[in-house]
Design a protein around this motif. Structure first.
Motif, mmCIF file in Angstrom:
data_model
loop_
_atom_site.group_PDB
_atom_site.id
_atom_site.type_symbol
_atom_site.label_atom_id
_atom_site.label_comp_id
_atom_site.label_asym_id
_atom_site.label_seq_id
_atom_site.Cartn_x
_atom_site.Cartn_y
_atom_site.Cartn_z
ATOM 1 N N PHE A 175 0.831 -1.201 0.000
ATOM 2 C CA PHE A 175 0.000 0.000 0.000
ATOM 3 C C PHE A 175 0.867 1.253 0.000
ATOM 4 N N ILE A 176 1.877 1.283 0.859
ATOM 5 C CA ILE A 176 2.774 2.442 0.942
ATOM 6 C C ILE A 176 3.495 2.667 -0.385
ATOM 7 N N MET A 177 3.990 1.577 -0.995
ATOM 8 C CA MET A 177 4.715 1.699 -2.254
ATOM 9 C C MET A 177 3.802 2.205 -3.359
ATOM 10 N N LYS A 178 2.575 1.671 -3.424
ATOM 11 C CA LYS A 178 1.637 2.113 -4.467
ATOM 12 C C LYS A 178 1.226 3.569 -4.265
ATOM 13 N N GLN A 179 1.078 3.982 -3.000
ATOM 14 C CA GLN A 179 0.757 5.372 -2.711
ATOM 15 C C GLN A 179 1.879 6.302 -3.172
ATOM 16 N N GLU A 180 3.125 5.874 -2.947
ATOM 17 C CA GLU A 180 4.274 6.671 -3.376
ATOM 18 C C GLU A 180 4.287 6.818 -4.894
ATOM 19 N N LEU A 181 4.074 5.724 -5.613
ATOM 20 C CA LEU A 181 4.081 5.776 -7.076
ATOM 21 C C LEU A 181 2.916 6.613 -7.604
ATOM 22 N N MET A 182 1.757 6.511 -6.949
ATOM 23 C CA MET A 182 0.599 7.307 -7.358
ATOM 24 C C MET A 182 0.860 8.791 -7.119
ATOM 25 N N LYS A 183 1.477 9.101 -5.980
ATOM 26 C CA LYS A 183 1.789 10.491 -5.661
ATOM 27 C C LYS A 183 2.749 11.071 -6.686
ATOM 28 N N ARG A 184 3.735 10.265 -7.075
ATOM 29 C CA ARG A 184 4.692 10.728 -8.090
ATOM 30 C C ARG A 184 3.998 10.998 -9.414
ATOM 31 N N GLN A 185 3.028 10.156 -9.779
ATOM 32 C CA GLN A 185 2.300 10.351 -11.033
ATOM 33 C C GLN A 185 1.476 11.626 -10.990
ATOM 34 N N ILE A 186 0.812 11.886 -9.865
ATOM 35 C CA ILE A 186 -0.002 13.094 -9.713
ATOM 36 C C ILE A 186 0.870 14.336 -9.782
ATOM 37 N N MET A 213 12.042 12.991 -14.735
ATOM 38 C CA MET A 213 10.861 12.938 -13.885
ATOM 39 C C MET A 213 10.460 11.498 -13.530
ATOM 40 N N ASP A 214 10.956 10.534 -14.317
ATOM 41 C CA ASP A 214 10.662 9.134 -14.027
ATOM 42 C C ASP A 214 11.435 8.617 -12.819
ATOM 43 N N VAL A 215 12.564 9.231 -12.517
ATOM 44 C CA VAL A 215 13.450 8.670 -11.494
ATOM 45 C C VAL A 215 13.418 9.425 -10.167
ATOM 46 N N LEU A 216 12.809 10.601 -10.149
ATOM 47 C CA LEU A 216 12.728 11.359 -8.904
ATOM 48 C C LEU A 216 11.679 10.771 -7.974
ATOM 49 N N THR A 217 11.975 10.744 -6.676
ATOM 50 C CA THR A 217 10.964 10.351 -5.697
ATOM 51 C C THR A 217 9.959 11.491 -5.564
ATOM 52 N N SER A 218 8.835 11.225 -4.900
ATOM 53 C CA SER A 218 7.828 12.280 -4.749
ATOM 54 C C SER A 218 8.384 13.456 -3.955
ATOM 55 N N GLU A 219 9.205 13.177 -2.955
ATOM 56 C CA GLU A 219 9.800 14.259 -2.157
ATOM 57 C C GLU A 219 10.756 15.089 -2.997
ATOM 58 N N GLU A 220 11.595 14.412 -3.784
ATOM 59 C CA GLU A 220 12.518 15.126 -4.680
ATOM 60 C C GLU A 220 11.744 15.905 -5.731
ATOM 61 N N PHE A 221 10.672 15.314 -6.226
ATOM 62 C CA PHE A 221 9.832 15.946 -7.239
ATOM 63 C C PHE A 221 9.276 17.277 -6.738
#
Length: 207
Positions: A98-109, A168-176
């Motif tokens: 769940f945490i991993m999917k939330q992170e990937l979803m946040k990055r997409q948004i 933009m594909d490689v940045l984490t949501s925090e880095e983004f």
């Protein structure tokens, strides 16, 4: 503890766990897990591609490490005896997927939100720095270095990404988020008439 992974930490990667992780945290023999994987191979392939990697063991022999997505891992766990370690591990696994999917979803948004900002930077450079053909590349490297301590090429190599992948594909949501904030700041600095070197001086200052 990390029990859910992505292949290269790229946007679009599918989270997975491994037969090694399942065996360790469910407190069963790894051979028992791999035996179940082979026995129910058709079931597992029915809910996604079953990935794997080959790597040398401590003894020097090559071993196959299976990569299982969330549905595949859940299936294998249901085939195990319902012991206390298995139940405890299943809860951990659900939480980490769940945490991993939330992170990937946040990055997409965030990426979608960043598109107009990036267009704004591109348009601002064209308007205010038309004679500097290296401005966009230099500024992109500056922002990436400021946020991650690596230039885009180094960051992609560090995260096992191809050159064809977007930064933009490689940045984490925090880095983004940090990158986007600096990008907006750079737009303002360019509009104030600053050149690249002055922008670098301002951006490089510690907040």
């Amino acid at each position: 503890m990390e029990i859910v992974f992505t292949e290269n930490n790229l946007l679009g990667d599918e989270p997975f766990t491994t037969d090694e992780v399942i065996a360790e945290y469910a407190e069963v023999k790894r051979t028992s897990v791999t035996r179940l994987i082979r026995k129910y191979l058709d079931d597992l392939k029915g809910v996604g591609k079953l990935g794997f990697q080959i790597r040398p063991s401590d003894s020097g022999q090559k071993i196959k490490i299976y990569h299982l997505n969330e549905q595949q891992a859940t299936l294998i766990i249901t085939y195990l005896d319902n012991t206390e370690p298995v139940r405890r591990f299943k809860k951990m696994l659900v939480e980490q997927f769940f945490i991993m999917k939330q992170e990937l979803m946040k990055r997409q948004i965030i990426r979608e939100m960043e598109k107009p900002v990036r267009k704004g930077l591109t348009d601002t450079i064209k308007e205010y720095m038309p004679d500097d053909k290296w401005a966009y590349g230099n500024i992109t490297r500056l922002l990436c270095k400021t946020v991650t301590n690596h230039n885009p090429k180094q960051l992609k190599e560090l995260r096992n990404a191809k050159n064809s992948h977007s930064l933009m594909d490689v940045l984490t949501s925090e880095e983004f988020e940090s990158y986007q904030s600096l990008e907006q700041k750079v737009v303002t600095l360019i509009e104030l008439g600053m050149d690249y070197y002055k922008i670098k001086e301002v951006i490089s200052r510690k907040e």
